[in-house]
Structures are given as C-alpha cells and as structure tokens.
Design an enzyme around this catalytic site. Structure first.
Site, short mmCIF file in Angstrom:
data_model
loop_
_atom_site.label_atom_id
_atom_site.label_comp_id
_atom_site.label_asym_id
_atom_site.label_seq_id
_atom_site.Cartn_x
_atom_site.Cartn_y
_atom_site.Cartn_z
N ARG A 164 0.84 -1.22 0.00
CA ARG A 164 0.00 0.00 0.00
C ARG A 164 0.87 1.26 0.00
O ARG A 164 0.59 2.24 0.69
CB ARG A 164 -0.93 0.04 1.21
N SER A 236 -10.67 -0.64 3.21
CA SER A 236 -9.94 -0.73 4.48
C SER A 236 -9.52 0.68 4.91
O SER A 236 -8.90 1.40 4.13
CB SER A 236 -8.66 -1.55 4.32
N GLU A 332 -4.83 3.92 5.86
CA GLU A 332 -4.65 3.63 4.42
C GLU A 332 -5.35 4.73 3.61
O GLU A 332 -4.87 5.16 2.57
CB GLU A 332 -5.25 2.27 4.06
#
Ligand code: FAD
Ligand code: EPU
Length: 336
Positions: A164, A236, A332
């Site tokens: 990520r 998420s 995130e």
C-alpha cells in the site's frame, strides 16, 4: 482551449464515503493536454487530484481547485506471443479495465477485480488484493510534474512500490499527476494465483482460469465489503500493521489465536481487522459513523456522517488498538 470550471461544487458524488463537503472550483480533465492547460492556468491555487474518490476521507471544504481525472483510452501498444503491453489513461475505471483484460484473454489483474477507483490512482498505493499487487503487472507510468508541467516516465524501480505504498505517497507526494499507466499482461496459458486464504477454498473443484478466479474474487468481495453505492466507505481504513518477530512472539503469548502472515525480513503482518474486531468494534455505530458489521477494517457512513465524525471514530479505534496491543495503526485512506 476552453476550460469549463464549476464553482462551489458539492463533492458528495465524487467520494465513495459520500461526504458532502464543497470545493471552491472543480474541473474534469478529459486528456493530458487539458490537464496541462488547467495546470498552466492555476499556478497558485491549492490543487487536489481526484480519480474515483474511493480512497479519501474529506473532512472539510476544499478552498482550491479539484481536478477529476476523466481521460479515457485503453490501447495495446506492443505484443508478442507471451505478453501484451497495454497503455491505459488515468481516468479509466479500474474494474472496467480488469473486465477489458478478461475479454481480451490477458492475465495478471484478475485477482484485482472489483477494486473501485481509477487506473491513475492504482499505482499511488500499489493496490492489492487476494495475493496480487499492482506492481506485478506494472511496467511504467507517465506523470505530469506540477512544477515543470512536463510529462515524465516512471519505471517500476522509480515507483518504489511497497505494501500500500509508492514514491507518490512519500518523497513525490503531491508533486506529480499520473496521466497514463502501461501494464505488461500475460497471454495464455495463464498461471493463476489462488493461494490467498478463502480464494483457494472458493475455487475448489472449479477449473482454474482468469475468468473463474475473477468471479471467485468478486463473489468473496461482494459478500463482505459494503457496496459504496449503498453504504458510504473507502475500503480498508487502516493498513495491516507489520511488526518485528519479537513483538509478534510477545503478542502470540498473550493472544495464541492471533492471525498472521510472513512479511519478509523476519517481519510479521497482522490483520488490523482482527485487532479491531477483538476490541468489539465490529458493527459499532455512533450517529451515522460506524464500523462495518461484516468487516471490522471498513469504516462506514450510514448516510449523514460528516468526515469529522468518521475521522473521530478512526482516532478512537487507533487509540484503543494502541492501548490494548501497543500497535500504532496507520491510515490507508488519505485524510484531507
Ligand atoms: P482517489 O480516492 O480519487 O485518490 C486517492 C489518492 O490518490 C488521493 O490522494 C488523490 O489525490 C491521489 N490521486 C488520484 N488519482 C491520481 C492521479 N492520476 N495522479 C496522482 N494522484 C492521484 N484498495 C486496494 O488496494 N485493495 C482493495 O482490495 C481495495 N478495496 C476497496 C474496496 C472498497 C469498497 C473501496 C471503497 C475501496 C477499496 N480500495 C482498495 C481502495 C481504493 O479502491 C484504491 O485505493 C483506489 O486505487 C483508489 O482510486 P481512486 O481513483 O478512487 O482514488
Ligand atoms: N478478520 C477479523 N474480523 C473481521 C475481518 C477479518 O478478525 O471483521 C481477520 C480474519 O482472521 C481474516 C483476516 O482478518 O482472515 C484478514 O481479513 P481479509 O481477508 O478480509 O483481509 P484484510 O486484511 O482485512 C486486506 C486488504 C483489502 C483486500 C483484502 C483481500 C489491507 C489494509 N486490506 O484486507 O484491501 O481486499 O486483504 O486481499 O491490506 C483496501 O485496501 O481498501 C482493501 C479492501
């Protein structure tokens, strides 16, 4: 070139959390030329690039210019018997691109089906799901420098991809706009990746090809992730934390059932969803801000939550995880 700016625009339709903040100015850029013209006209103003708005939490009005990437085009620019190089405009929808690949029998992105958002944003956080990350099919991208307004090419090495993560979230944050991405995709026979927990079970007894893998991924995703068209969310909210083996061993003593995955160099990745779930947050709701009842890592807007309310909930969860497990969760989602 005539550029049609809109003023005082609600961003509610342009972010999947459905947060109704406003932008002072807004424009959709349909090509790289249009984008460069916009950048040349707006040298001073604060600027925010949006694709599908599926990885942002907007906590306040934006006193500047929002540029929404709306460029289109998918083109095979080179191919041999094994691979095809495909150049895709930043404004293309990611999932539609995956569907295009399936239709053209090109493999590599089938595990990434149903991820919302644009192709241009995909390298920013190196999107990943079901055992595959964007970097495995990424060859290069073109990006416009905000300082020179020139197009530069970034190879995979230049992008410094991680979990990520990429150079565009670190030292080049806010400095480039990705205008095109070129992928290297595989021609048949395809080697599918199905070892991710849940995917292999779903595919038991099914003949493996890129279509069946994509279908299994879509079915798993639809069963546990909320559809942003029905319940606002950005997937998420936190990254899964990666801890040292010493930290993990100590945690495992206290919580023998703690799920984990090896994360390279002796490190261990722990599902943040499990930590949040353990604390009883799954299904929690305060006004219209909540934690999804089927996936504890997904924060949701049931209708009228403000960005600030969602952010407050995220901070509460972060503090509780820190207090109980001594683990700092990283966002995130991009908080703006
Ligand atoms: P946006 O939200 O519009 O932008 C995200 C960030 O990138 C912002 O900082 C923005 O300024 C910047 N940006 C956008 N476009 C450009 C560009 N062209 N050039 C430079 N900067 C740009 N992600 C995963 O990795 N895996 C998943 O499985 C996954 N599942 C999801 C499920 C749901 C239901 C939702 C809502 C989200 C999910 N996500 C997942 C997160 C999201 O889909 C990805 O991060 C996606 O790449 C975001 O694309 P976007 O176009 O919506 O980006
Ligand atoms: N779990 C719980 N409670 C829950 C949900 C999950 O305890 O409510 C535990 C279970 O042990 C489960 C584990 O967490 O096995 C992992 O759950 P899941 O497979 O749903 O994956 P995740 O770690 O929560 C990650 C990505 C997702 C991606 C999936 C599939 C991150 C931050 N998230 O989720 O990406 O789709 O794996 O690969 O890495 C996103 O980035 O927005 C996103 C949705």
């Amino acid at each position: 070139m005539v550029l049609n700016y809109q003023k005082n625009v609600s961003l509610q339709p342009f972010n999947t959390f459905g947060i109704p903040v406003k932008a002072k100015k807004f424009i959709g850029a349909k090509s790289s030329d249009e984008l460069i013209a916009v950048l040349n006209q707006n040298q001073e103003e604060p600027l925010l690039i949006l694709g599908g708005g599926s990885n942002v939490l907007l906590t306040q009005d934006f006193d500047g210019l929002i540029v929404r990437m709306e460029s289109k085009g998918i083109e095979i620019i080179h191919e041999d018997s094994q691979q095809a190089e495909v150049r895709v405009a930043a404004g293309e929808n990611w999932h539609e691109f995956v569907m295009w690949c399936l239709k053209n029998d090109l493999g590599g992105v089938e595990n990434l089906a149903l991820i919302p958002g644009s192709v241009g944003a995909a390298p920013i956080q190196n999107i990943g799901a079901y055992g595959v990350e964007l970097e495995s099919v990424f060859d290069r991208c073109e990006a416009i420098s905000l300082s020179t307004k020139q197009i530069e090419v970034f190879t995979k090495t230049d992008c410094e991809f991680g979990y990520r993560n990429s150079v565009f979230k670190n030292k080049l944050k806010g400095k480039y706009i990705i205008s095109n991405v070129t992928f290297k995709l595989n021609k048949p026979p395809h080697r599918t990746k199905t070892s991710y927990k849940g995917l292999s079970e779903k595919l038991k007894g099914v003949s493996l090809d890129i279509l069946s893998v994509a279908q299994a991924v879509m079915s798993i995703r639809s069963a546990k992730l909320p559809d942003p068209k029905k319940i606002g969310n950005s997937g998420s909210f936190f990254k899964n934390p990666v801890v040292s083996s010493q930290v993990f061993t100590a945690l495992k003593k206290q919580y023998p059932e703690i799920p984990n995955h090896p994360a390279g160099s002796g490190k261990v990745k722990i599902p943040a969803a499990w930590l949040i779930d353990c604390l009883g947050f799954k299904g929690y709701r305060k006004n219209d801000a909540g934690v999804h009842r089927k996936q504890a890592l997904v924060l949701v807007n049931y209708g009228n939550a403000s960005g600030a309310e969602i952010f407050e909930l995220a901070q509460t969860i972060q503090a509780e995880v820190q207090k109980t497990f001594d683990i700092g969760l990283e966002y995130e989602v991009n908080i703006l």
